[in-house]
Design a protein around this motif. Structure first.
Motif, PDB file in Angstrom:
ATOM      1  N   PRO B   8       0.830  -1.207   0.000  1.00 35.54           N
ATOM      2  CA  PRO B   8       0.000   0.000   0.000  1.00 35.54           C
ATOM      3  C   PRO B   8       0.864   1.256   0.000  1.00 35.54           C
ATOM      4  N   ARG B   9       0.259   2.393  -0.161  1.00 33.19           N
ATOM      5  CA  ARG B   9       1.017   3.644  -0.098  1.00 33.19           C
ATOM      6  C   ARG B   9       1.142   4.147   1.336  1.00 33.19           C
ATOM      7  N   HIS B  10       0.179   3.811   2.142  1.00 35.61           N
ATOM      8  CA  HIS B  10       0.208   4.172   3.556  1.00 35.61           C
ATOM      9  C   HIS B  10      -0.322   2.992   4.360  1.00 35.61           C
ATOM     10  N   LYS B  11       0.303   2.762   5.504  1.00 37.54           N
ATOM     11  CA  LYS B  11      -0.192   1.694   6.368  1.00 37.54           C
ATOM     12  C   LYS B  11       0.153   2.010   7.805  1.00 37.54           C
ATOM     13  N   VAL B  12      -0.822   1.772   8.681  1.00 38.32           N
ATOM     14  CA  VAL B  12      -0.603   1.857  10.115  1.00 38.32           C
ATOM     15  C   VAL B  12      -0.856   0.465  10.680  1.00 38.32           C
ATOM     16  N   THR B  17       2.695  -7.344  14.622  1.00 35.98           N
ATOM     17  CA  THR B  17       1.953  -7.902  13.498  1.00 35.98           C
ATOM     18  C   THR B  17       2.852  -8.031  12.275  1.00 35.98           C
ATOM     19  N   PRO B  18       2.584  -9.008  11.410  1.00 36.15           N
ATOM     20  CA  PRO B  18       3.352  -9.104  10.160  1.00 36.15           C
ATOM     21  C   PRO B  18       2.823  -8.115   9.128  1.00 36.15           C
ATOM     22  N   VAL B  19       3.728  -7.624   8.320  1.00 34.62           N
ATOM     23  CA  VAL B  19       3.361  -6.651   7.288  1.00 34.62           C
ATOM     24  C   VAL B  19       4.098  -7.014   6.002  1.00 34.62           C
ATOM     25  N   THR B  20       3.397  -6.965   4.890  1.00 39.12           N
ATOM     26  CA  THR B  20       4.034  -7.194   3.593  1.00 39.12           C
ATOM     27  C   THR B  20       3.797  -6.004   2.683  1.00 39.12           C
ATOM     28  N   LEU B  21       4.884  -5.493   2.139  1.00 41.64           N
ATOM     29  CA  LEU B  21       4.832  -4.412   1.167  1.00 41.64           C
ATOM     30  C   LEU B  21       5.172  -4.979  -0.205  1.00 41.64           C
ATOM     31  N   ARG B  22       4.478  -4.439  -1.208  1.00 42.92           N
ATOM     32  CA  ARG B  22       4.666  -4.977  -2.557  1.00 42.92           C
ATOM     33  C   ARG B  22       5.234  -3.918  -3.490  1.00 42.92           C
ATOM     34  N   CYS B  23       6.167  -4.348  -4.309  1.00 39.92           N
ATOM     35  CA  CYS B  23       6.697  -3.510  -5.375  1.00 39.92           C
ATOM     36  C   CYS B  23       6.447  -4.221  -6.696  1.00 39.92           C
ATOM     37  N   HIS B  24       5.876  -3.504  -7.628  1.00 42.62           N
ATOM     38  CA  HIS B  24       5.547  -4.077  -8.932  1.00 42.62           C
ATOM     39  C   HIS B  24       6.139  -3.203 -10.029  1.00 42.62           C
ATOM     40  N   GLN B  25       6.829  -3.828 -10.987  1.00 40.98           N
ATOM     41  CA  GLN B  25       7.422  -3.070 -12.092  1.00 40.98           C
ATOM     42  C   GLN B  25       6.948  -3.626 -13.430  1.00 40.98           C
ATOM     43  N   THR B  26       6.865  -2.724 -14.390  1.00 42.17           N
ATOM     44  CA  THR B  26       6.461  -3.135 -15.741  1.00 42.17           C
ATOM     45  C   THR B  26       7.611  -2.949 -16.728  1.00 42.17           C
ATOM     46  N   GLU B  27       8.830  -2.764 -16.199  1.00 44.42           N
ATOM     47  CA  GLU B  27       9.979  -2.446 -17.050  1.00 44.42           C
ATOM     48  C   GLU B  27      10.845  -3.660 -17.377  1.00 44.42           C
ATOM     49  N   ASN B  28      10.541  -4.783 -16.771  1.00 43.54           N
ATOM     50  CA  ASN B  28      11.329  -6.004 -16.988  1.00 43.54           C
ATOM     51  C   ASN B  28      12.790  -5.838 -16.580  1.00 43.54           C
ATOM     52  N   ASP B  62      18.088  -6.802   9.211  1.00 50.80           N
ATOM     53  CA  ASP B  62      17.528  -7.478  10.383  1.00 50.80           C
ATOM     54  C   ASP B  62      16.053  -7.135  10.553  1.00 50.80           C
ATOM     55  N   GLY B  63      15.218  -8.172  10.710  1.00 48.33           N
ATOM     56  CA  GLY B  63      13.787  -7.978  10.916  1.00 48.33           C
ATOM     57  C   GLY B  63      12.984  -7.930   9.633  1.00 48.33           C
ATOM     58  N   TYR B  64      13.673  -8.057   8.508  1.00 44.43           N
ATOM     59  CA  TYR B  64      13.019  -8.015   7.198  1.00 44.43           C
ATOM     60  C   TYR B  64      13.354  -9.272   6.396  1.00 44.43           C
ATOM     61  N   SER B  65      12.398  -9.692   5.575  1.00 42.60           N
ATOM     62  CA  SER B  65      12.662 -10.738   4.601  1.00 42.60           C
ATOM     63  C   SER B  65      12.044 -10.318   3.275  1.00 42.60           C
ATOM     64  N   VAL B  66      12.512 -10.930   2.199  1.00 45.52           N
ATOM     65  CA  VAL B  66      12.009 -10.579   0.869  1.00 45.52           C
ATOM     66  C   VAL B  66      11.752 -11.846   0.071  1.00 45.52           C
ATOM     67  N   LEU B  76       8.458  -7.221   0.320  1.00 45.41           N
ATOM     68  CA  LEU B  76       9.205  -6.991   1.558  1.00 45.41           C
ATOM     69  C   LEU B  76       8.292  -7.329   2.725  1.00 45.41           C
ATOM     70  N   THR B  77       8.749  -8.199   3.611  1.00 43.73           N
ATOM     71  CA  THR B  77       7.939  -8.613   4.755  1.00 43.73           C
ATOM     72  C   THR B  77       8.634  -8.259   6.055  1.00 43.73           C
ATOM     73  N   LEU B  78       7.871  -7.622   6.919  1.00 44.13           N
ATOM     74  CA  LEU B  78       8.287  -7.410   8.296  1.00 44.13           C
ATOM     75  C   LEU B  78       7.624  -8.520   9.096  1.00 44.13           C
ATOM     76  N   GLU B  79       8.397  -9.453   9.578  1.00 46.11           N
ATOM     77  CA  GLU B  79       7.820 -10.646  10.201  1.00 46.11           C
ATOM     78  C   GLU B  79       7.023 -10.305  11.450  1.00 46.11           C
ATOM     79  N   SER B  80       7.541  -9.362  12.221  1.00 47.10           N
ATOM     80  CA  SER B  80       6.879  -8.928  13.454  1.00 47.10           C
ATOM     81  C   SER B  80       7.259  -7.462  13.647  1.00 47.10           C
TER      82      SER B  80
END
Lengths: 114, 116
Positions: B8-12, B17-28, B62-66, B76-80
């Protein structure tokens, strides 16, 4: 480890004043150098870049930068700033033998008074 | 602008809690990166990917996985989530190769994450 240092954290200028923002890096090998700009609320945009050749590079919106290898510096300049140049400026370095990773400086916030 | 979107563009969210952010590209583009931006620190690299299923750690991993299961998406995931992960997160892409465009990175619009 590589590092990039921007000495000016916040610069305040009046319109038409000249600008020079300092950037120094620590890495002894071949580097690619970048300046990015971030206007308020926006993402980073590339201002200019240096890969090789003429150490004086020109970018968009009248900006230029000079690579001085002996000083490990890549300072950004503009002869006459405008109010619309108000933004945060980031210097970044890519070490050629370390893939595409960029190391960024801390950023310099530029405020231009009309 | 390069075809990069972030969601998302904004998240609280709440601590833990786990959080996942997404990045999407159309440029290959082959390379994708996740950075966090904090006042006084500039942008710091969290993780990057140099191809599908090929990822590596950056300076503040640290604290992030992809994960990258296809060229166009980099998660991008914040596990906790913790309060120290409150930040603005930027995705970037590049297409290393020969020539002057090598390693030039293009940035997405950013995700502002607040962990309460």
């Amino acid at each position: 480890a590589q590092s990039v240092s921007q000495h000016n954290h916040h610069v305040i200028l009046s319109e038409a004043a000249s600008l020079e923002l300092g950037c120094n890096y620590s890495y002894g090998g071949t580097v690619n150098l970048f300046w990015y700009v971030q206007y308020p609320g926006q993402h980073l945009q590339l201002l200019l870049k240096y890969f090789s050749g003429d150490p004086l590079v020109k970018g968009i919106k009248g900006f230029e930068a000079e690579f001085i290898k002996s000083k490990f510096s890549f300072n950004l300049r503009k002869p006459s700033v405008q109010w619309s140049d108000t933004a945060e400026y980031f210097c970044a370095v890519n070490a050629v033998n370390q893939g595409g990773k960029l190391i960024f400086g801390q950023g310099t916030e530029l405020s231009v008074k009309p | 602008d390069a075809g990069i979107t972030q969601s998302p563009r904004h998240k609280v969210t709440e601590t833990g809690t786990p959080v996942t952010l997404r990045c999407h590209q159309t440029e290959n583009h082959r390379y994708m990166y996740w950075y966090r931006q904090d006042p006084g620190h500039g942008l710091r690299l969290i993780h990057y990917s140099y191809g599908v299923k090929d990822t590596d750690k950056g300076e503040v991993s640290d604290g992030y996985s992809v994960s990258r299961s296809k060229t166009e998406d980099f998660l991008l995931t914040l596990e906790s989530a913790t309060s120290s992960q409150t930040s603005v997160y930027f995705c970037a892409i590049s297409s290393p190769g020969s020539g002057i465009s090598s390693y030039e990175q293009y940035f997405g619009p950013g995700t502002r994450l607040t962990v309460t």
